[in-house]
Structures are given as structure tokens and as C-alpha cells.
Scaffold this motif. Structure first.
Motif, PDB file in Angstrom:
ATOM      1  N   TYR A  10      86.006  -5.606   2.723  1.00 39.71           N
ATOM      2  CA  TYR A  10      86.844  -4.860   3.879  1.00 39.71           C
ATOM      3  C   TYR A  10      87.023  -5.349   5.204  1.00 39.71           C
ATOM      4  N   VAL A  11      87.740  -5.735   5.782  1.00 40.82           N
ATOM      5  CA  VAL A  11      87.577  -6.075   7.176  1.00 40.82           C
ATOM      6  C   VAL A  11      88.730  -5.267   8.060  1.00 40.82           C
ATOM      7  N   GLY A  12      88.127  -4.460   8.939  1.00 42.88           N
ATOM      8  CA  GLY A  12      89.075  -3.733   9.946  1.00 42.88           C
ATOM      9  C   GLY A  12      88.790  -3.949  11.212  1.00 42.88           C
ATOM     10  N   ARG A  13      89.690  -3.366  12.043  1.00 41.11           N
ATOM     11  CA  ARG A  13      89.562  -3.678  13.610  1.00 41.11           C
ATOM     12  C   ARG A  13      90.070  -2.806  14.192  1.00 41.11           C
ATOM     13  N   PHE A  14      89.650  -2.683  15.528  1.00 41.65           N
ATOM     14  CA  PHE A  14      90.086  -1.970  16.635  1.00 41.65           C
ATOM     15  C   PHE A  14      90.868  -2.646  17.819  1.00 41.65           C
ATOM     16  N   ALA A  15      91.861  -2.399  18.330  1.00 40.66           N
ATOM     17  CA  ALA A  15      92.370  -3.469  19.205  1.00 40.66           C
ATOM     18  C   ALA A  15      92.956  -2.493  20.557  1.00 40.66           C
ATOM     19  N   PRO A  16      92.145  -2.237  21.206  1.00 36.42           N
ATOM     20  CA  PRO A  16      92.672  -1.444  22.733  1.00 36.42           C
ATOM     21  C   PRO A  16      93.300  -2.425  23.572  1.00 36.42           C
ATOM     22  N   SER A  17      94.401  -2.060  24.423  1.00 34.16           N
ATOM     23  CA  SER A  17      94.905  -2.549  25.603  1.00 34.16           C
ATOM     24  C   SER A  17      94.184  -2.192  26.814  1.00 34.16           C
ATOM     25  N   PRO A  18      93.682  -3.374  27.667  1.00 35.82           N
ATOM     26  CA  PRO A  18      92.860  -3.112  28.784  1.00 35.82           C
ATOM     27  C   PRO A  18      93.828  -2.563  30.073  1.00 35.82           C
ATOM     28  N   LEU A  36      86.393   4.530   8.349  1.00 37.82           N
ATOM     29  CA  LEU A  36      86.903   3.831   7.144  1.00 37.82           C
ATOM     30  C   LEU A  36      86.159   2.405   6.600  1.00 37.82           C
ATOM     31  N   ALA A  37      86.025   1.714   7.773  1.00 39.30           N
ATOM     32  CA  ALA A  37      85.503   0.254   7.564  1.00 39.30           C
ATOM     33  C   ALA A  37      84.091   0.418   6.927  1.00 39.30           C
ATOM     34  N   ARG A  38      83.451   1.492   7.722  1.00 38.04           N
ATOM     35  CA  ARG A  38      81.755   1.263   7.369  1.00 38.04           C
ATOM     36  C   ARG A  38      81.576   1.897   5.946  1.00 38.04           C
ATOM     37  N   GLN A  39      82.557   3.039   5.722  1.00 39.23           N
ATOM     38  CA  GLN A  39      82.418   3.952   4.468  1.00 39.23           C
ATOM     39  C   GLN A  39      82.523   2.703   3.490  1.00 39.23           C
ATOM     40  N   ALA A  40      83.603   1.949   3.569  1.00 37.88           N
ATOM     41  CA  ALA A  40      83.967   0.765   2.417  1.00 37.88           C
ATOM     42  C   ALA A  40      82.615  -0.234   2.473  1.00 37.88           C
ATOM     43  N   GLY A  41      81.770  -0.236   3.377  1.00 41.60           N
ATOM     44  CA  GLY A  41      80.801  -1.213   3.537  1.00 41.60           C
ATOM     45  C   GLY A  41      81.327  -2.704   4.281  1.00 41.60           C
ATOM     46  N   GLY A  42      82.072  -2.307   4.884  1.00 41.45           N
ATOM     47  CA  GLY A  42      83.181  -3.590   5.532  1.00 41.45           C
ATOM     48  C   GLY A  42      82.572  -3.752   7.033  1.00 41.45           C
ATOM     49  N   ARG A  43      83.351  -4.693   7.461  1.00 44.82           N
ATOM     50  CA  ARG A  43      83.056  -5.139   8.834  1.00 44.82           C
ATOM     51  C   ARG A  43      84.276  -4.652   9.751  1.00 44.82           C
TER      52      ARG A  43
END
Length: 308
Positions: A10-18, A36-43
Motif C-alpha cells: 500500500y502506497v498512500g500520500r498527502f499532497a497539500p498546496s502551500p 489507512l496507509a499505516r493500518q495496511a502496513g504501507g508507506r
């Protein structure tokens, strides 16, 4: 075709705009995607979407990073900065051009608005003025992706089956703007692919953009991620909570309460004894107990912690 192989990490992301400091709506998206990413053991990756240079507020990116760190939201790897990826975006556009999938457009926004008095689902629909060549006397302004006369569908992780007829809902959409900047729809697809992102968790305001992004993935021969769109946090005036409604007072001693409020907004019932706990404890609880079936679908005004 989605990435259905569940053995893939699992590879998730957070993508804020500055364009301003972290606000509660952004924190909700960060917490949901992180848990959700950490629960799946992902990045869990972090991307700074500073593509729209004129809207970037000096110092905002650093402030967002400090806010995430204050909340204990630790990301994997280096931060990806869109403003440093022009060469990559240019190469992708040239690949699309060689295949005849993009075309130069000489229309101004005012002209498009005038020719589309009845807007589609996502605003004024491009009427196709330049898709078969620039009319006489026109100079190229934007670059657009030619869309098919067909429906693009996907199943959202919260809102279920979604469909959009691209030609009538948005028309041929922009990949490079008239001011020379690369468009969000292009950058987000290229960045997600290059980073290996296969799970996109973000706010429901981007639900309508997803079919365009899926179609662009298809044009490039890339599998698209799975998507889950979180309910929007609203301000008291009923508008989407944004930076103009004020930044979070993310002092270290208050961070736990704001994390708990974000989890509560997402339908996760934080135990009363944890509400004043350090951020690390609240996040650990969130990762362990986060349940998709408890996510609400309706946008709402959040119950925010009282000021210190």
C-alpha cells in the motif's frame, strides 16, 4: 484497470498546496490517509503541490511541514516538490503529442464561458473549438487533452460507483495553461505514477476530477490508483473549510486535541481518556481502530476544540 494485486505494498500520500498554513480540512485529509496507509502496513508519502507559483505563499510550505510534525504525522522518504518537476511534465506532454492525443487551443476563458452558458458538472464545458486545428487568426494558448465520447467510471472507496461522460461534463481539458504552467490534472497523474502511489485518499471536492485523471492514466498506459474521497469539513457559512477560515492553532500541547477532533469528524470514536493524550498515542489508536465503515458521507461543520 486498477491495481488489483492486493499483495502489492500500500502506497498512500498527502499532497497539500502551500497557499497558506495547515487548516482543519487539510488535517482531516492527512489523518484519514495516514491511518489507512499505516493500518495496511504501507508507506505514506508527502508531496507539496506548489505547481501554481502565483498562489504559493512564502513560508507556507515550511509551516505545513511543521504542523504535520507537531501532530506526529511522519512521512516516508523525501518530500516531492511539483515546482521542481517541469522537465518530467514536459516529457510526458511530448509523448502525448507524438500520439496525437493533445492539441493547441487558442480560446480564452471568457470565450469558453460565452459559448457554454449552461455549465457542466465541473464548470464551463470546452466546446471543442480548436480540437481539429486552430481557427484562422488564433494563436496557441493552452494545451488540451482530447477526450472520447464515452463514460469513464470507477468505484470510490466511500461513495461507491461513479461515472462521468467526459465530453459533456468537462470537454477536452487543459494539461498546460495559457500562462505556461502545467495543469494540476497532469501533475497529479504523473506524480502519483512516478511515486508508485496506488491508494489515493483525499477530500470529496476532488471526486469530480477523478475520471479525468483515470482517463489520462489510460492514455499513458499506466494503471490508476484506487480512490477514496473523504467527507468535507465545512465552515459555519456552509462553504468548504479552507485556509481563508484560519489556520490551526497547532501548538504542541493542543495537537492531540486537534487530532482527536479530526478522527471524530471521520466517524472514529476516540475514547474520552485519550483526548488529552500526546499525538503519538492518539495516532496509534487511530491506526489500530480506523474503520472505513464508520466514515460519514455527508459534509458537515466539525466540532472543533476550544481555544487555549
Amino acid at each position: 484497470m486498477t491495481r488489483e494485486d492486493r499483495t502489492t505494498e500500500y502506497v498512500g500520500r498527502f499532497a497539500p498546496s502551500p497557499t497558506g498554513p495547515l487548516h482543519f480540512g487539510s488535517l482531516v485529509a492527512a489523518v484519514g490517509s495516514y491511518c489507512l496507509a499505516r493500518q495496511a502496513g504501507g508507506r505514506w508519502l508527502l508531496r507539496m503541490e506548489d505547481l501554481d507559483r502565483p498562489r504559493v505563499v512564502p513560508g507556507a510550505a515550511d509551516e505545513i511541514l511543521r504542523g504535520l510534525e507537531t501532530c506526529g504525522l511522519e512521512w516516508d522518504g523525501e518530500v516531492l516538490w511539483q515546482s521542481r518537476r517541469d522537465e518530467r511534465y514536459r516529457a510526458v506532454i511530448e509523448a502525448l503529442r507524438r500520439r496525437g492525443l493533445v492539441f493547441d487551443c487558442g480560446c480564452s476563458r471568457r470565450e469558453i464561458l460565452a459559448s457554454a452558458p449552461h455549465p457542466g458538472e465541473e464548470g464551463p464545458v470546452y466546446p471543442g473549438t480548436c480540437r481539429f486545428g486552430l481557427p484562422a487568426g488564433r494563436k496557441p494558448r493552452a494545451l488540451r487533452l482530447r477526450v472520447p465520447d464515452e463514460v469513464v467510471g470507477f468505484c470510490d472507496g466511500l461513495f461507491g460507483p461513479q461515472e462521468q461522460h467526459l465530453l459533456t461534463a468537462v470537454g477536452d481539458f487543459v494539461l498546460k495553461r495559457a500562462d505556461g504552467l502545467f495543469a494540476y490534472q497532469l501533475a497529479v497523474v504523473v506524480d502519483d505514477h512516478d511515486s508508485g502511489v496506488n491508494q489515493v485518499v483525499r477530500g470529496a471536492d476532488l471526486l469530480g476530477s477523478t475520471p479525468r485523471q483515470i482517463y489520462l492514466h489510460q492514455c499513458l498506459g499506466w494503471p490508476h490508483p484506487r480512490y477514496l474521497h473523504l467527507p468535507l469539513a465545512l465552515a459555519a457559512d456552509g462553504q468548504k473549510l479552507s485556509k481563508r477560515h484560519g489556520a490551526l492553532p497547532l501548538r504542541p500541547r493542543a495537537a492531540g486535541r486537534w487530532l482527536a477532533a479530526a478522527l471524530e469528524f471521520l466517524g472514529q470514536k476516540v475514547p474520552a481518556e485519550l483526548r488529552g493524550a500526546p499525538p503519538a498515542e492518539i495516532l496509534a489508536w487511530g491506526v489500530a481502530h480506523f474503520a472505513r465503515e464508520r466514515l460519514p458521507r455527508e459534509a458537515a461543520v466539525p466540532d472543533l476544540p476550544a481555544e487555549d
